[in-house]
Design an enzyme around this catalytic site. Structure first.
Site: not given
Length: 368
Positions: A47, A90, A130, A148
């Site tokens: 996540e 990333l 979230y 989200d």
């Protein structure tokens, strides 16, 4: 409950909606590595990686990261340089720094077990509403909302909610909608199905309504306004910065790099010397001047720009002119620049923009 935005909530048959959504997900869900089990640590890592990043991009990173740090304890005890290197490319590096900080707390305070209550899990660094809802519902089967952008888009259409989803205050309305409709028997599949629906079917543009498993529950489809929703105000345009960077070689073909500050953008990552430059004169001239002022090094730059790199962040755009040159290694003492071999560079974590700089300049020069 906030009445007006959720006025269509009462028209939905909850049981049928849940069954249609979960049955579709059971049949059609993508084979993703973090769905192999319900390990809270793996759900958590996935996540965090999936924030601001596409699924296809995340998959190889997730596999490598879990192989390198297979447990809470492994990540908690790892060195920051190793963790940043595993995350290299990333982006949004504060995510992994916060993750490691939170994992250390879990290791010490909760004996390595990810907490399963909203209060405890929400207190961990980098775990917002979230992420907390995703971990609690997916890993622990708690009926908590995980809202989200995908989920807000799906529910804005299903319930014809015209609130501006870019406003933080709107999230509470969508969380209330999910709480009202979530399956108590299978909250894990319910929340994952909403995310999957938003990713594959109920997309931002040209939603595939004819393939949608909950089309008959969708108010926007009934009204023919599905392409007008969600209502989302536009972000301010990103600020552009003119930058100049130098790939500098010593006499023995080592390369100069330095570490960014421990706070702020791209904190603690490594990069080539670079500066913001104005438009008054050439970037090369300013770069030479700034290298002397900032680092007190004796360097020379080849004439002309070797390449130009543009890197786009959410709030700024770097337009980088890249120069190549040489430096007298005897002038390096007493400043924060270090000289490393090309092989040693592989141990350091660089932001994507500086990886591109190396690929398009330094790496090519050494190969010649």
């Amino acid at each position: 409950m906030i009445e007006e935005p959720l006025k269509h909530l009462q028209t939905i048959n909850r049981e049928e909606f849940q069954n249609d959504l979960i049955s579709w997900f059971t049949r059609e869900q993508r084979d993703l590595p973090w769905r192999k089990d319900q390990d809270p640590y793996k759900v958590w890592v996935s996540e965090i990686m999936l924030q601001q990043t596409r699924v296809d991009t995340v998959i190889p990173y997730f596999n490598r990261f879990i192989e390198k740090f297979p447990s809470i304890d492994a990540l908690a005890s790892a060195g920051e340089e190793d963790v940043l290197k595993a995350w290299e490319g990333l982006g949004y590096y504060s995510r992994v720094r916060n993750l490691q900080t939170a994992v250390k707390e879990v290791n010490e305070k909760y004996e390595g077990i990810v907490p399963d209550t909203p209060k405890e899990i929400s207190s961990l660094k980098g775990v917002g509403p979230y992420t907390a809802g995703a971990i609690l519902s997916i890993a622990y089967s708690k009926p908590e909302p995980a809202v989200d952008g995908n989920v807000m888009r799906v529910f804005s259409r299903i319930l014809s909610i015209w609130l501006d989803i870019a406003k933080p205050s709107s999230r509470k309305v969508f969380e209330e909608a999910v709480r009202e409709l979530i399956s108590k028997e299978n909250p894990s599949f319910f929340n994952q199905a909403l995310m999957e629906l938003g990713a594959l079917i109920c997309t931002p543009t040209s939603p595939s309504c004819l393939l949608c498993p909950v089309r008959e529950h969708c108010q926007a489809f009934e009204e023919g306004v599905q392409t007008e929703l969600p209502n989302k105000s536009k972000k301010k345009s990103a600020r552009k910065l003119n930058m100049a960077a130098a790939v500098l070689f010593t006499e023995d073909e080592r390369i100069l790099i330095h570490k960014r500050p421990g706070k702020g953008l791209l904190a603690n990552l490594w990069e080539f010397p670079n500066f913001e430059v104005g438009n008054a004169s050439s970037g090369r001239k300013q770069l030479l001047q700034l290298m002397e002022e900032e680092y007190k090094v004796d360097c020379s730059l080849k004439a002309g720009v070797v390449t130009k790199i543009q890197h786009i962040f959410s709030h700024i755009v770097w337009d980088i002119e890249v120069y190549v040159g040489s430096v007298d290694s005897n002038t390096l003492e007493g400043n924060e620049l270090i000289a490393v071999t090309p092989l040693e560079m592989e141990k350091y974590a660089f932001p994507v923009s500086h990886q591109k700089i190396w690929q398009e300049t330094g790496a090519g020069i050494l190969q010649k």
